[in-house]
Design a protein around this motif. Structure first.
Motif, PDB file in Angstrom:
ATOM      1  N   MET A   1       0.858  -1.187   0.000  1.00 40.81           N
ATOM      2  CA  MET A   1       0.000   0.000   0.000  1.00 40.81           C
ATOM      3  C   MET A   1       0.891   1.232   0.000  1.00 40.81           C
ATOM      4  N   ARG A   2       0.634   2.160  -0.939  1.00 43.91           N
ATOM      5  CA  ARG A   2       1.448   3.375  -1.041  1.00 43.91           C
ATOM      6  C   ARG A   2       0.555   4.583  -0.781  1.00 43.91           C
ATOM      7  N   PHE A   3       1.017   5.463   0.094  1.00 41.63           N
ATOM      8  CA  PHE A   3       0.231   6.608   0.537  1.00 41.63           C
ATOM      9  C   PHE A   3       0.806   7.898  -0.048  1.00 41.63           C
ATOM     10  N   TYR A   4      -0.065   8.655  -0.748  1.00 40.43           N
ATOM     11  CA  TYR A   4       0.358   9.878  -1.446  1.00 40.43           C
ATOM     12  C   TYR A   4      -0.310  11.102  -0.837  1.00 40.43           C
ATOM     13  N   ASP A   5       0.458  12.181  -0.761  1.00 41.19           N
ATOM     14  CA  ASP A   5      -0.080  13.486  -0.392  1.00 41.19           C
ATOM     15  C   ASP A   5      -0.255  14.267  -1.691  1.00 41.19           C
ATOM     16  N   LEU A   6      -1.503  14.608  -2.032  1.00 42.71           N
ATOM     17  CA  LEU A   6      -1.783  15.253  -3.309  1.00 42.71           C
ATOM     18  C   LEU A   6      -1.507  16.751  -3.292  1.00 42.71           C
ATOM     19  N   ASN A   7      -1.236  17.313  -2.119  1.00 45.95           N
ATOM     20  CA  ASN A   7      -0.852  18.721  -2.046  1.00 45.95           C
ATOM     21  C   ASN A   7       0.618  18.857  -2.443  1.00 45.95           C
ATOM     22  N   GLY A   8       0.954  19.933  -3.118  1.00 45.11           N
ATOM     23  CA  GLY A   8       2.336  20.130  -3.522  1.00 45.11           C
ATOM     24  C   GLY A   8       2.640  19.481  -4.856  1.00 45.11           C
ATOM     25  N   THR A   9       3.906  19.372  -5.154  1.00 43.75           N
ATOM     26  CA  THR A   9       4.328  18.902  -6.479  1.00 43.75           C
ATOM     27  C   THR A   9       4.910  17.490  -6.466  1.00 43.75           C
ATOM     28  N   THR A  10       5.086  16.892  -5.294  1.00 42.33           N
ATOM     29  CA  THR A  10       5.693  15.567  -5.232  1.00 42.33           C
ATOM     30  C   THR A  10       4.833  14.521  -5.929  1.00 42.33           C
ATOM     31  N   LYS A  11       5.497  13.614  -6.630  1.00 40.68           N
ATOM     32  CA  LYS A  11       4.802  12.560  -7.366  1.00 40.68           C
ATOM     33  C   LYS A  11       5.115  11.175  -6.808  1.00 40.68           C
ATOM     34  N   GLN A  12       5.887  11.131  -5.739  1.00 40.07           N
ATOM     35  CA  GLN A  12       6.273   9.864  -5.127  1.00 40.07           C
ATOM     36  C   GLN A  12       5.487   9.644  -3.841  1.00 40.07           C
ATOM     37  N   PRO A  13       5.308   8.400  -3.426  1.00 38.04           N
ATOM     38  CA  PRO A  13       4.555   8.138  -2.190  1.00 38.04           C
ATOM     39  C   PRO A  13       5.276   8.700  -0.968  1.00 38.04           C
ATOM     40  N   LYS A  14       4.483   9.188  -0.025  1.00 36.62           N
ATOM     41  CA  LYS A  14       5.037   9.734   1.212  1.00 36.62           C
ATOM     42  C   LYS A  14       5.537   8.618   2.113  1.00 36.62           C
ATOM     43  N   HIS A  15       4.772   7.522   2.153  1.00 38.88           N
ATOM     44  CA  HIS A  15       5.207   6.336   2.885  1.00 38.88           C
ATOM     45  C   HIS A  15       4.455   5.134   2.342  1.00 38.88           C
ATOM     46  N   PHE A  16       4.822   3.956   2.763  1.00 42.52           N
ATOM     47  CA  PHE A  16       4.177   2.738   2.266  1.00 42.52           C
ATOM     48  C   PHE A  16       4.084   1.713   3.379  1.00 42.52           C
ATOM     49  N   HIS A  17       3.250   0.697   3.151  1.00 48.46           N
ATOM     50  CA  HIS A  17       3.083  -0.385   4.116  1.00 48.46           C
ATOM     51  C   HIS A  17       2.985  -1.694   3.344  1.00 48.46           C
ATOM     52  N   THR A  18       3.694  -2.693   3.808  1.00 50.61           N
ATOM     53  CA  THR A  18       3.738  -3.985   3.115  1.00 50.61           C
ATOM     54  C   THR A  18       2.801  -4.986   3.768  1.00 50.61           C
ATOM     55  N   GLU A  19       1.987  -5.638   2.952  1.00 46.54           N
ATOM     56  CA  GLU A  19       1.099  -6.692   3.402  1.00 46.54           C
ATOM     57  C   GLU A  19       1.777  -8.045   3.204  1.00 46.54           C
ATOM     58  N   THR A  20       1.169  -9.083   3.732  1.00 45.22           N
ATOM     59  CA  THR A  20       1.725 -10.428   3.596  1.00 45.22           C
ATOM     60  C   THR A  20       1.330 -11.091   2.293  1.00 45.22           C
ATOM     61  N   SER A  21       0.234 -10.586   1.642  1.00 43.94           N
ATOM     62  CA  SER A  21      -0.269 -11.174   0.403  1.00 43.94           C
ATOM     63  C   SER A  21      -0.597 -10.059  -0.582  1.00 43.94           C
ATOM     64  N   PRO A  22      -0.629 -10.349  -1.883  1.00 42.95           N
ATOM     65  CA  PRO A  22      -1.021  -9.338  -2.869  1.00 42.95           C
ATOM     66  C   PRO A  22      -2.385  -8.739  -2.553  1.00 42.95           C
ATOM     67  N   ILE A  23      -2.491  -7.423  -2.704  1.00 46.41           N
ATOM     68  CA  ILE A  23      -3.699  -6.689  -2.313  1.00 46.41           C
ATOM     69  C   ILE A  23      -4.651  -6.568  -3.498  1.00 46.41           C
ATOM     70  N   ARG A  24      -5.950  -6.787  -3.227  1.00 48.16           N
ATOM     71  CA  ARG A  24      -6.973  -6.682  -4.265  1.00 48.16           C
ATOM     72  C   ARG A  24      -7.974  -5.557  -4.027  1.00 48.16           C
ATOM     73  N   SER A  25      -8.157  -5.153  -2.765  1.00 52.52           N
ATOM     74  CA  SER A  25      -9.233  -4.193  -2.476  1.00 52.52           C
ATOM     75  C   SER A  25      -8.848  -3.277  -1.322  1.00 52.52           C
ATOM     76  N   LEU A  26      -9.238  -1.979  -1.460  1.00 53.09           N
ATOM     77  CA  LEU A  26      -9.025  -0.964  -0.420  1.00 53.09           C
ATOM     78  C   LEU A  26     -10.321  -0.191  -0.207  1.00 53.09           C
ATOM     79  N   ALA A  27     -10.649   0.119   1.043  1.00 51.39           N
ATOM     80  CA  ALA A  27     -11.849   0.923   1.332  1.00 51.39           C
ATOM     81  C   ALA A  27     -11.648   1.658   2.647  1.00 51.39           C
ATOM     82  N   PHE A  28     -11.836   2.976   2.629  1.00 55.48           N
ATOM     83  CA  PHE A  28     -11.689   3.788   3.826  1.00 55.48           C
ATOM     84  C   PHE A  28     -13.007   3.943   4.568  1.00 55.48           C
ATOM     85  N   HIS A  29     -12.939   3.908   5.884  1.00 52.12           N
ATOM     86  CA  HIS A  29     -14.045   4.333   6.732  1.00 52.12           C
ATOM     87  C   HIS A  29     -14.162   5.849   6.586  1.00 52.12           C
ATOM     88  N   PRO A  30     -15.380   6.436   6.649  1.00 52.68           N
ATOM     89  CA  PRO A  30     -15.539   7.886   6.406  1.00 52.68           C
ATOM     90  C   PRO A  30     -14.763   8.770   7.374  1.00 52.68           C
TER      91      PRO A  30
END
Length: 348
Positions: free
Chosen positions: A205-234
């Motif tokens: 999982m790669r986390f991006y900050d859309l403010n500013g000009t950076t195009k690279q992820p701010k940080h990331f987190h590794t799971e144990t298995s390939p990821i298929r789905s993401l959903a945020f709580h409101p």
């Protein structure tokens, strides 16, 4: 208590079929059995629906409640209720209740218009996922490249050309292209009401900050298995993650500690294809290659209901709750979409 597949409704249906048999309506009993996909139970005079109703009626009458009178009054009110057709300007209003098949209201569906291409944003390779943010202001598209494009919806609508390159940067719908992934983008999710985004490729999982000009992820987190789905709580505090593992994970975003149901028998038996929150966020659903759909309680993180063989045993690929939370739409590799009534526990 372990989740059971529609046990209460199944027992009720068997009582109805048993009563029809006792009343001599064998043909009708078989028809109901076939329609509801419920096996015909052995005839049992002691398990009579009529006897249960008689007992309940006797007890309730002692408390001044008449079942027959209540049913008659309810039916009379339904017959007298006028049919309400929503005006055209409310058909797509956010306040509309959404799909509801058991009300007297008739909601006209929006007419199918003539659609044309307003703007095209191209990736170098196939685009495999696209998501709106919560306000419908931006769209994120992910591809096999791998790359992610962030587009302004208003600028796409106002765009008068389908060319992928626009000279004036102020009018270009493509606001930013994000990099840093190492494989096909399998899912994208905007943070609720914040200019941030999370993407999934392989087991990262790669986390991006859309403010500013950076195009690279701010940080990331590794799971144990390939990821298929993401959903945020409101609230933005929790992230629901489905992977090729059979265990659904609910992450605390601030600590990135995952919560997993501790009851093994409540998990899926194969990879999870998609997980989504209901509109009231009290529950969330998941679907899997095991052909099963599960509904989970957000507070306890336990499976509260499941639908086995939702698509005749074929893998279920996607799910979506209706706006009012009464219905669940599923699709599978059997090339069919199915609509489920979550209150009556049945396929519509």
């Amino acid at each position: 208590m372990d989740a059971q597949p529609f046990q209460s409704s199944l027992h009720l249906y068997q009582l109805i079929i048993n009563q029809l048999q006792q009343d001599g309506h064998e043909g009708l009993a078989k028809t109901v059995s076939t329609y509801l996909n419920v096996p015909i139970p052995p005839s049992n005079p002691r398990a009579s629906l009529k006897q249960l109703v008689d007992v309940a009626d006797h007890v309730l009458k002692k408390n001044g409640f008449d079942i027959l009178q209540t049913i008659t009054e309810s039916r009379s009110m339904e017959e007298e209720a006028p049919i309400d057709i929503l005006p055209d300007d409310l058909l797509l209003d956010d306040r509309a209740p959404g799909l509801d098949l058991d009300t007297g209201s008739l909601h006209r569906p929006a007419s199918i218009g003539k659609y044309g291409t307003r703007y095209v944003a191209k990736h170098k390779m196939e685009c495999v996922v696209a998501r709106f943010d919560t306000m419908g202001t931006y769209v994120a598209t992910g591809a096999i490249d791998p790359s992610i494009k962030i587009l302004d919806v208003k600028k796409m609508i106002e765009c008068k050309t389908t060319k992928t390159e626009i000279g004036d940067p102020a009018k270009n719908p493509v606001l930013k292209t994000l990099y840093g992934q190492e494989g096909t983008i399998t899912d994208i999710e905007f943070f609720p009401h914040v200019n941030k985004l999370v993407s999934a490729d392989k087991n990262v999982m790669r986390f991006y900050d859309l403010n500013g000009t950076t195009k690279q992820p701010k940080h990331f987190h590794t799971e144990t298995s390939p990821i298929r789905s993401l959903a945020f709580h409101p609230s933005g505090s929790f992230l629901l993650v489905g992977t090729e593992s059979n265990m659904l994970r609910l992450y605390d975003y601030h600590t990135m500690i995952p919560y997993v149901c501790s009851f093994k028998n409540e998990h899926h038996n194969a990879a999870i294809n998609q997980a989504r929150f209901s509109n009231d966020y009290r529950s969330y659903g998941s679907c899997s290659d095991d052909g099963c759909v599960r509904i989970w309680d957000t507070v306890t993180n336990r499976c509260s209901k499941y639908i086995p063989n939702a698509h005749r045993g074929d893998p279920v690929t996607s799910i979506q709750f209706s706006r009012n939370g009464k219905y669940l739409l599923t699709s599978g590799i059997d090339a069919k979409a199915r609509l489920w009534d979550l209150r009556m526990d049945k396929l519509l």
